[in-house]
Design a protein around this motif. Structure first.
Motif, PDB file in Angstrom:
ATOM      1  N   ARG A 217       1.367   3.341  14.508  1.00  0.00           N
ATOM      2  CA  ARG A 217       0.226   3.136  13.255  1.00  0.00           C
ATOM      3  C   ARG A 217       1.010   1.381  13.209  1.00  0.00           C
ATOM      4  O   ARG A 217       1.980   1.116  13.078  1.00  0.00           O
ATOM      5  CB  ARG A 217       0.480   3.203  12.244  1.00  0.00           C
ATOM      6  CG  ARG A 217      -0.585   2.956  11.195  1.00  0.00           C
ATOM      7  CD  ARG A 217      -0.335   3.188   9.547  1.00  0.00           C
ATOM      8  NE  ARG A 217      -1.134   2.765   8.521  1.00  0.00           N
ATOM      9  CZ  ARG A 217      -1.576   2.712   7.643  1.00  0.00           C
ATOM     10  NH1 ARG A 217      -0.625   3.409   7.056  1.00  0.00           N
ATOM     11  NH2 ARG A 217      -1.925   1.703   6.520  1.00  0.00           N
ATOM     12  N   THR A 224       4.626   1.184  12.665  1.00  0.00           N
ATOM     13  CA  THR A 224       5.494   2.559  11.588  1.00  0.00           C
ATOM     14  C   THR A 224       5.008   3.115  12.685  1.00  0.00           C
ATOM     15  O   THR A 224       3.994   3.560  13.526  1.00  0.00           O
ATOM     16  CB  THR A 224       5.072   1.876  10.544  1.00  0.00           C
ATOM     17  OG1 THR A 224       5.206   1.341   9.375  1.00  0.00           O
ATOM     18  CG2 THR A 224       5.967   3.790   9.919  1.00  0.00           C
ATOM     19  N   VAL A 226       4.380   7.052  13.539  1.00  0.00           N
ATOM     20  CA  VAL A 226       3.586   8.882  11.522  1.00  0.00           C
ATOM     21  C   VAL A 226       3.775   9.854  12.998  1.00  0.00           C
ATOM     22  O   VAL A 226       3.765   9.237  14.632  1.00  0.00           O
ATOM     23  CB  VAL A 226       2.296   7.971  11.620  1.00  0.00           C
ATOM     24  CG1 VAL A 226       2.266   6.893  10.855  1.00  0.00           C
ATOM     25  CG2 VAL A 226       1.375   7.680  13.067  1.00  0.00           C
ATOM     26  N   ARG A 230      -0.985  13.136  10.342  1.00  0.00           N
ATOM     27  CA  ARG A 230      -1.014  10.789   9.573  1.00  0.00           C
ATOM     28  C   ARG A 230      -1.895  10.853  10.390  1.00  0.00           C
ATOM     29  O   ARG A 230      -2.804  10.181   9.996  1.00  0.00           O
ATOM     30  CB  ARG A 230       0.350  10.301   9.815  1.00  0.00           C
ATOM     31  CG  ARG A 230      -0.162   9.407   8.944  1.00  0.00           C
ATOM     32  CD  ARG A 230      -0.680   8.864   8.059  1.00  0.00           C
ATOM     33  NE  ARG A 230      -1.223   7.782   6.716  1.00  0.00           N
ATOM     34  CZ  ARG A 230      -2.272   7.171   6.292  1.00  0.00           C
ATOM     35  NH1 ARG A 230      -2.942   8.420   5.510  1.00  0.00           N
ATOM     36  NH2 ARG A 230      -2.212   6.048   5.921  1.00  0.00           N
TER      37      ARG A 230
END
Length: 241
Positions: A217, A224, A226, A230
């Motif tokens: 993301r 980040t 994920v 998510r």
């Protein structure tokens, strides 16, 4: 085996009479040969800037990009152009096909810059790639005579005709309906897997991103990792990115 690696990469833009605008902040990313990675983020999150760095179209403000175990900072502009032309294939949302050129001529275009056998066999290679994406009977059609899904298949064939080691798909289904987009992404993944190329999909569509094997993301310039749960949650309208 690592193909592409970003180490603490930042990208900022100088503004008159204001502090620099930070677009990417300390991005770390490693992509292996044959990997399929997705990056999902909203408009303004830094996706286009990240794509330009991944495609060797731009250089970071700080940090390091390593392509094929060689720091990109050590490559001159011509060497980056050669690496981009031979090793990286771009698939764009808007297809970017040449008007007034047949599907075959569009796919042949990257091979005009090739050397040796690829150059002399460009028509044959382009035809074989169009066959591979299911457009063998549409080779002589003009882009305006093709559906959106067919135009995207031509764009895919053009991106893959030189056998790139890295495929960058920038919002590849954004101009397509849901069913056509799903079939297009399945095709891209299949061709990438068959050729052993790494695939990076950059999109705002969480459903498309979920098709990858590793997921990231991008939010306000921060990348980040994920998990797929998510990613799918991001597709729910009541969930904010």
């Amino acid at each position: 085996m690592s193909l592409l690696r970003l180490e603490a990469v930042t990208r900022s833009v100088e503004l008159p009479d204001a502090p620099p605008l930070e677009i990417l902040k300390g991005v770390d990313l490693e992509v292996a040969v044959g990997d399929h990675v997705s990056v999902v983020g909203r408009s303004g999150s830094g996706k286009t800037t990240l794509l330009n760095l991944l495609g060797l179209l731009d250089t970071p403000t700080s940090g390091q990009i390593v392509f094929d175990e060689r720091p990109v900072s050590q490559l001159g502009s011509r060497a980056r152009d050669r690496a981009r032309g031979s090793d990286i294939g771009f698939i764009f949302q808007q297809f970017n096909l040449l008007p007034g050129r047949t599907a075959l001529e569009n796919v042949m275009t990257p091979l005009l810059y090739a050397t040796g056998r690829q150059f002399w066999r460009r028509r044959q290679l382009a035809g074989e790639m169009l066959e591979r994406v299911g457009l063998g009977e549409r080779m002589l059609s003009m882009p305006e005579k093709l559906s959106g899904g067919e135009q995207q298949r031509v764009a895919i064939a053009r991106a893959l005709v030189r056998g790139p080691r890295l495929i960058l798909a920038d919002e590849p289904t954004g101009a397509l309906d849901i069913d056509t987009g799903a079939s297009i992404m399945a095709l891209v993944d299949e061709v990438a897997e068959q050729s052993g190329a790494a695939l990076i999909t950059i999109t705002h569509d969480a459903n498309v991103a979920a098709l990858a094997r590793r997921h990231y993301r991008l939010d306000k310039g921060v990348l980040t990792a994920v998990d797929v749960t998510r990613v799918l949650a991001m597709a729910a309208p009541e969930v904010s990115l």
